[in-house]
Design an enzyme around this catalytic site. Structure first.
Site, PDB file in Angstrom:
ATOM      1  N   LEU A  19       0.807  -1.207   0.000  1.00 37.14           N
ATOM      2  CA  LEU A  19       0.000   0.000   0.000  1.00 37.14           C
ATOM      3  C   LEU A  19       0.842   1.260   0.000  1.00 37.14           C
ATOM      4  O   LEU A  19       0.431   2.292  -0.530  1.00 37.14           O
ATOM      5  CB  LEU A  19      -0.924   0.018   1.226  1.00 37.14           C
ATOM      6  CG  LEU A  19      -2.001  -1.066   1.300  1.00 37.14           C
ATOM      7  CD1 LEU A  19      -2.725  -0.984   2.640  1.00 37.14           C
ATOM      8  CD2 LEU A  19      -2.978  -0.910   0.153  1.00 37.14           C
ATOM      9  N   GLY A  44       9.225   6.392   6.227  1.00 41.76           N
ATOM     10  CA  GLY A  44      10.486   6.322   6.932  1.00 41.76           C
ATOM     11  C   GLY A  44      10.563   5.175   7.911  1.00 41.76           C
ATOM     12  O   GLY A  44      11.648   4.685   8.224  1.00 41.76           O
ATOM     13  N   MET A  45       9.403   4.717   8.420  1.00 40.09           N
ATOM     14  CA  MET A  45       9.398   3.653   9.416  1.00 40.09           C
ATOM     15  C   MET A  45       9.359   2.268   8.803  1.00 40.09           C
ATOM     16  O   MET A  45       9.777   1.304   9.427  1.00 40.09           O
ATOM     17  CB  MET A  45       8.192   3.824  10.342  1.00 40.09           C
ATOM     18  CG  MET A  45       8.222   5.098  11.167  1.00 40.09           C
ATOM     19  SD  MET A  45       9.499   5.064  12.426  1.00 40.09           S
ATOM     20  CE  MET A  45       8.856   3.759  13.460  1.00 40.09           C
ATOM     21  N   LYS A 101       2.076  -3.387   8.797  1.00 37.26           N
ATOM     22  CA  LYS A 101       3.207  -2.463   8.705  1.00 37.26           C
ATOM     23  C   LYS A 101       4.458  -3.172   9.178  1.00 37.26           C
ATOM     24  O   LYS A 101       4.558  -3.582  10.344  1.00 37.26           O
ATOM     25  CB  LYS A 101       2.952  -1.213   9.544  1.00 37.26           C
ATOM     26  CG  LYS A 101       4.152  -0.258   9.578  1.00 37.26           C
ATOM     27  CD  LYS A 101       3.812   1.067  10.222  1.00 37.26           C
ATOM     28  CE  LYS A 101       2.939   1.877   9.302  1.00 37.26           C
ATOM     29  NZ  LYS A 101       2.725   3.253   9.833  1.00 37.26           N
ATOM     30  N   ASP A 128       1.669  13.046  15.031  1.00 40.40           N
ATOM     31  CA  ASP A 128       1.717  13.326  13.591  1.00 40.40           C
ATOM     32  C   ASP A 128       0.326  13.243  12.978  1.00 40.40           C
ATOM     33  O   ASP A 128       0.127  12.639  11.932  1.00 40.40           O
ATOM     34  CB  ASP A 128       2.670  12.350  12.901  1.00 40.40           C
ATOM     35  CG  ASP A 128       3.064  12.824  11.492  1.00 40.40           C
ATOM     36  OD1 ASP A 128       2.910  14.032  11.199  1.00 40.40           O
ATOM     37  OD2 ASP A 128       3.507  11.985  10.684  1.00 40.40           O
TER      38      ASP A 128
END
Length: 485
Positions: free
Chosen positions: A27, A31-32, A49, A143
């Site tokens: 998807l 940065g992570m 993730k 964020d």
């Protein structure tokens, strides 16, 4: 666990399983790490993730990962994409969240323009509800931005709250400030400790963006945006007046003066201590979408929200394909249950009328005050019954810096409506012991700064089609047409 490299769709993963999850397609990437659409052992869609291996190799990151995952699991499942699982597969650490079938807010605004009516109300309440649930679990999102808000068929859903402190490891390794400048709080911009008040500031930025189509502190190079966040007033011209007063409070430069997320929710719904579960039901009742899936193989979000971010933008878990992947059309709430739920929000959010912006100001004037050249524009005068609201903007053109409280004091209580034929004057209405009008900021204005203001008046005879507006230092604006809501 390992698998052969896939062929065909370039967005698919190179492993058949990660833990017990089967990736379907990628998807996005940030940065992570990388976010996949995946299926759990029961065949249900989830967002997976996978953290970057170089981060997972750090002991500090692994410790934070475990701590943050446990905290994120405690977040109530209201107006969020809840964290379902967290685990490790070899050298890969992963988070699993609910898959939200819907585009992100920035994609919708880019494609269709600002939200209005019940969907704007539902967005404001839904995001406040999510923040209240997140903060109750002891987490600060850090964020919150349009690309981290997904518009599902049941209402807005906030994502990526489970990586709050994990981002610190990346920041320490790269020297990068975590956050998106157009939605960062002044204290974040200054590198000070971040609390839940920073999320409330971001809520104000998000709601202003959704209502006007632009961030309240603009966009562009990160240093310029961060300077405006720290020193300038927000540009809220054209914002729905039902929400502007609360947004202004959320955007206060001093975090101690901002309302909490729970207080936002209480104010929005006109109640005390609103439960997030009840607020979620109201949001779902008034939220209405009509979506036509038009997905194309290989599309994926780019993770950018166009705001000139100073840090890698995390690809949001749970979103659908890229900005062309779905057409989302807000429609008006209708039907008995929806009308009742919408009425709750309308009564609570609307201290005065008017959600349709005027085309151009009703009147303008240039004035000089203590060596400062000010441009005053009366943007709208709107009526609902015997209540009349006045919206205006003041721009500091040039000259000395300007302290607005020199003109008005702490609030616009001295600005009057005037009925010229009779000479009658109407002063701003009172609410909760204060003026139902703009509170004046406590910082100096510099050339180019814009100050949006409003005041609301009650018991104004309904027969008046024109009215005057008299404000200290600005003089009388006579013959202003009064528009019905």
């Amino acid at each position: 666990m390992d698998a052969q490299p896939s062929t065909g769709d370039p967005t698919t993963t190179h492993r058949r399983t990660i833990g017990p999850y089967v990736p379907v397609r990628r998807l996005g990437e940030g940065g992570m790490g990388i976010v996949y659409l995946a299926r759990d052992p029961a065949g249900r869609q989830v967002a997976l993730k996978v953290m970057r291996p170089e981060l997972a190799a750090q002991e500090e990151f692994r410790a934070r990962f475990r701590k943050e995952a446990e905290a994120a699991k405690r977040v109530a499942r209201f107006c969020t994409a809840p964290l379902l699982d967290a685990g490790r597969d070899g050298d890969r650490h992963y988070l699993v969240t609910e898959y939200v079938d819907g585009p992100d807010l920035s994609s919708v605004i880019d494609a269709q323009g600002p939200l209005s009516g019940s969907n704007l109300d539902a967005l404001a309440v839904g995001v406040a509800t999510a923040l209240a649930a997140i903060h109750e679990a002891g987490i600060v999102h850090r964020d919150l931005k349009p690309s981290n808000i997904l518009l599902s068929p049941l209402g807005p859903r906030v994502i990526d709250f489970g990586v709050a402190h994990l981002a610190d490891t990346l920041a320490e390794r790269t020297g990068t400030v975590i956050g998106t400048p157009s939605y960062m709080s002044p204290e974040q911009a200054r590198g000070e400790p971040v609390t839940s008040a920073a999320d409330v500031f971001a809520w104000g930025c998000v709601v202003a963006y959704a209502a006007t189509g632009r961030p309240p502190f603009g966009s562009g190079p990160a240093p310029e945006v961060l300077y405006r966040v720290a020193h300038h007033v927000p540009y809220l011209t054209g914002m729905d007046e039902r929400l502007r007063a609360l947004v202004e409070q959320a955007l206060d430069k001093d975090p101690a003066r901002r309302p909490s997320a729970q207080r936002l929710l209480d104010r929005l719904l006109g109640r005390e201590e609103v439960a997030v579960e009840a607020a979620t039901r109201i949001v779902s009742d008034i939220w209405a979408t009509s979506a036509e899936p038009t997905r194309r193989a290989g599309t994926a979000p780019d993770g950018a929200d166009g705001s000139g971010g100073a840090a890698p933008d995390e690809a949001g878990a749970g979103r659908t394909g890229g900005r062309r992947g779905r057409r989302w059309v807000p429609v008006a709430a209708a039907g008995g249950a929806l009308v009742v739920a919408a009425a709750v929000l309308v009564l609570a959010l609307r201290p005065f009328g008017g959600s349709t912006p005027q085309k151009g100001p009703l009147a303008t004037r240039d004035v000089t005050f203590n060596g400062s050249s000010l441009h005053v524009a009366i943007d709208a005068v709107r009526r609902r019954g015997t209540s009349v609201s006045v919206q205006l903007t003041v721009t500091l053109k040039d000259g000395n810096r300007w302290w607005p409280r020199d003109l008005f004091g702490a609030e616009m209580s001295g600005a009057a409506l005037v009925d010229p034929p009779s000479g009658s004057k109407f002063m701003p209405a009172s609410k909760d012991g204060g003026c139902l009008c703009s509170a004046l900021p406590t910082q100096f204005f510099h050339p180019g700064d814009v100050l949006p203001l409003y005041a609301t008046y009650t018991n104004v005879p309904e027969g008046l089609e024109e009215i005057g507006f008299d404000a200290p230092g600005f003089g009388l604006f006579a013959g202003l047409p009064v528009s019905p809501e």
